[in-house]
Design a protein around this motif. Structure first.
Motif, mmCIF file in Angstrom:
data_model
loop_
_atom_site.group_PDB
_atom_site.id
_atom_site.type_symbol
_atom_site.label_atom_id
_atom_site.label_comp_id
_atom_site.label_asym_id
_atom_site.label_seq_id
_atom_site.Cartn_x
_atom_site.Cartn_y
_atom_site.Cartn_z
ATOM 1 N N UNK A 195 -4.135 25.716 26.901
ATOM 2 C CA UNK A 195 -3.625 24.878 25.805
ATOM 3 C C UNK A 195 -3.300 23.503 26.368
ATOM 4 N N UNK A 196 -3.956 22.487 25.847
ATOM 5 C CA UNK A 196 -3.668 21.114 26.266
ATOM 6 C C UNK A 196 -2.572 20.540 25.386
ATOM 7 N N UNK A 197 -1.570 19.962 26.015
ATOM 8 C CA UNK A 197 -0.462 19.329 25.289
ATOM 9 C C UNK A 197 -0.172 17.980 25.930
ATOM 10 N N UNK A 198 0.484 17.054 25.187
ATOM 11 C CA UNK A 198 0.839 15.757 25.792
ATOM 12 C C UNK A 198 1.779 15.956 26.973
ATOM 13 N N UNK A 199 1.833 14.987 27.858
ATOM 14 C CA UNK A 199 2.719 15.066 29.016
ATOM 15 C C UNK A 199 4.151 15.343 28.564
ATOM 16 N N UNK A 200 4.757 16.293 29.233
ATOM 17 C CA UNK A 200 6.122 16.663 28.887
ATOM 18 C C UNK A 200 6.226 17.749 27.839
ATOM 19 N N UNK A 201 5.102 18.077 27.183
ATOM 20 C CA UNK A 201 5.052 19.165 26.193
ATOM 21 C C UNK A 201 6.171 19.030 25.152
ATOM 22 N N UNK A 226 -4.315 21.362 21.732
ATOM 23 C CA UNK A 226 -5.706 21.769 21.482
ATOM 24 C C UNK A 226 -6.083 22.846 22.502
ATOM 25 N N UNK A 227 -7.048 23.660 22.129
ATOM 26 C CA UNK A 227 -7.547 24.686 23.045
ATOM 27 C C UNK A 227 -8.788 24.127 23.741
ATOM 28 N N UNK A 228 -8.671 23.932 25.047
ATOM 29 C CA UNK A 228 -9.755 23.362 25.848
ATOM 30 C C UNK A 228 -9.882 24.190 27.129
ATOM 31 N N UNK A 229 -10.783 23.775 27.996
ATOM 32 C CA UNK A 229 -10.956 24.482 29.257
ATOM 33 C C UNK A 229 -9.959 23.992 30.310
ATOM 34 N N UNK A 230 -9.652 24.863 31.246
ATOM 35 C CA UNK A 230 -8.750 24.484 32.339
ATOM 36 C C UNK A 230 -9.280 23.284 33.116
ATOM 37 N N UNK A 231 -10.581 23.233 33.283
ATOM 38 C CA UNK A 231 -11.172 22.130 34.041
ATOM 39 C C UNK A 231 -10.944 20.787 33.364
ATOM 40 N N UNK A 232 -10.916 20.784 32.030
ATOM 41 C CA UNK A 232 -10.693 19.531 31.298
ATOM 42 C C UNK A 232 -9.268 19.031 31.488
ATOM 43 N N UNK A 233 -8.322 19.946 31.470
ATOM 44 C CA UNK A 233 -6.926 19.562 31.686
ATOM 45 C C UNK A 233 -6.731 19.074 33.114
ATOM 46 N N UNK A 234 -7.353 19.750 34.075
ATOM 47 C CA UNK A 234 -7.214 19.340 35.474
ATOM 48 C C UNK A 234 -7.806 17.961 35.698
ATOM 49 N N UNK A 235 -8.918 17.665 35.036
ATOM 50 C CA UNK A 235 -9.555 16.358 35.194
ATOM 51 C C UNK A 235 -8.742 15.252 34.536
ATOM 52 N N UNK A 236 -7.870 15.600 33.582
ATOM 53 C CA UNK A 236 -7.096 14.606 32.835
ATOM 54 C C UNK A 236 -5.599 14.815 33.060
ATOM 55 N N UNK A 237 -5.244 15.278 34.260
ATOM 56 C CA UNK A 237 -3.858 15.661 34.556
ATOM 57 C C UNK A 237 -2.869 14.506 34.448
ATOM 58 N N UNK A 238 -3.336 13.273 34.530
ATOM 59 C CA UNK A 238 -2.427 12.127 34.435
ATOM 60 C C UNK A 238 -1.889 11.953 33.023
ATOM 61 N N UNK A 239 -2.630 12.450 32.028
ATOM 62 C CA UNK A 239 -2.234 12.256 30.626
ATOM 63 C C UNK A 239 -1.885 13.554 29.907
ATOM 64 N N UNK A 240 -2.332 14.673 30.447
ATOM 65 C CA UNK A 240 -2.256 15.942 29.718
ATOM 66 C C UNK A 240 -1.608 17.013 30.594
ATOM 67 N N UNK A 241 -0.846 17.888 29.965
ATOM 68 C CA UNK A 241 -0.348 19.094 30.625
ATOM 69 C C UNK A 241 -1.095 20.296 30.058
ATOM 70 N N UNK A 242 -1.138 21.359 30.834
ATOM 71 C CA UNK A 242 -1.798 22.583 30.387
ATOM 72 C C UNK A 242 -0.828 23.746 30.321
ATOM 73 N N UNK A 243 -0.997 24.581 29.307
ATOM 74 C CA UNK A 243 -0.164 25.775 29.142
ATOM 75 C C UNK A 243 -1.094 26.991 29.138
ATOM 76 N N UNK A 244 -0.966 27.824 30.153
ATOM 77 C CA UNK A 244 -1.806 29.020 30.224
ATOM 78 C C UNK A 244 -1.283 30.107 29.297
ATOM 79 N N UNK A 245 -2.168 30.972 28.846
ATOM 80 C CA UNK A 245 -1.773 32.080 27.976
ATOM 81 C C UNK A 245 -2.623 33.305 28.331
ATOM 82 N N UNK A 246 -2.065 34.499 28.238
ATOM 83 C CA UNK A 246 -2.751 35.709 28.726
ATOM 84 C C UNK A 246 -4.041 36.044 27.990
ATOM 85 N N UNK A 247 -4.109 35.714 26.702
ATOM 86 C CA UNK A 247 -5.307 36.056 25.924
ATOM 87 C C UNK A 247 -6.565 35.308 26.392
ATOM 88 N N UNK A 248 -6.367 34.278 27.228
ATOM 89 C CA UNK A 248 -7.517 33.520 27.743
ATOM 90 C C UNK A 248 -8.438 34.411 28.576
#
Length: 293
Positions: free
Chosen positions: A155-161, A226-248
């Protein structure tokens, strides 16, 4: 007085000397050399040279390695591969002087449609086997597709969630705006699989045609998640945080790659596919967050 003629003795036939074979002549020659104290090196050298000459005359030339790629290699690739493939394209060019890699990044389904409609491309790298199948079923792939990496949703969320999203269920809370990929796109199909595994229904405020579109909505503050791939969040780590979830874990996508049947640059296509599946490229891909196949 009579003169006595001496009795004539039968002439002796000289003993026949056996014909000397090349090997026998070599042994005799070596014996003579050794007797003169010149050492065995000359004999060994002569024997080796003779054997080598014989082998080279009877054997076929050794097969040469794969030819280096040259010319333009056009690659259609899933949007989630943009950062890593751009980097790998430069490395490929460095390893193949005279080659040039051009990319068309986008939603896998739209890329597949373009290929099936005759768009000139050498390689297709999709974000799901189902999308690649639409190309192979239409006869567009020149050979069997190879899975080169896997990718997982987050789950991609804005910095600071700011909405304090902790899992999929929080995306259904009132006032939380969510962007998803369209169901025809691999990231959209994976999102629906994950939501089904969580027994949740979600109404997004927008459906995007590729994963970068869904991510951009978060970057611009137009959605809360938004639901995106982990790689997308990692590539945009300066602007986006990622929230992992078990159903992935229920919605992991395989990424297949194939050289195309109508590739204008067949040698370049084969070389690029081989490079992407090489240990060097795999190291770059896994460092970016992809999983090994």
């Amino acid at each position: 007085m009579s003169t006595r003629t001496p009795a004539r003795t039968p002439a002796r036939t000289p003993a026949r000397t056996p014909a000397r074979t090349p090997a026998r002549r070599l042994v005799v020659a070596c014996s003579a050399v050794l007797a003169l104290g010149l050492g065995a090196a000359a004999c060994g050298s002569s024997s080796s040279s003779s054997s080598s000459s014989s082998a080279s005359s009877s054997s076929t030339p050794a097969a040469s390695g794969p030819a280096k790629a040259s010319g333009t290699v056009t690659v259609f690739a899933a949007a989630s591969l943009k950062e890593t493939f751009t980097d790998l394209g430069k490395k490929f060019e460095a390893a193949n002087p005279g080659s040039k890699v051009t990319f068309n990044f986008g939603g896998s389904s739209s890329l597949a449609t373009s290929i099936n409609s005759g768009a000139p491309a050498d390689v297709f790298a999709a974000a799901s086997p189902a999308t690649m199948k639409t190309v192979t079923d239409a006869g567009g792939a020149g050979g069997q597709a190879t899975t080169f990496v896997k990718n997982t949703l987050t789950i991609a969320v804005p910095k600071g969630n700011p909405k304090h999203v902790a899992g999929l269920k929080d995306l259904t809370a009132p006032g939380v705006k969510v962007a998803l990929c369209a169901k025809e796109v691999p990231c959209g199909a994976a999102a629906l699989t994950a939501l089904k595994a969580a027994d949740l229904q979600l109404t997004p405020v927008t459906l995007e045609q590729d994963v970068k579109g869904a991510l951009t909505k978060v970057e611009l503050g137009e959605v809360d998640a938004s639901l995106v791939y982990k790689t997308d969040v990692k590539a945009d780590a300066a602007k986006i945080d990622g929230v992992d979830f078990p159903e992935a874990a229920k919605a992991v996508n395989d990424y297949p790659i194939a050289a195309l049947a109508k590739a204008p640059n067949k040698n370049g296509a084969a070389a690029f596919v081989a490079y992407i599946t090489s240990p060097e490229a795999q190291q770059v891909l896994t460092a970016a967050g992809f999983q090994a196949p």
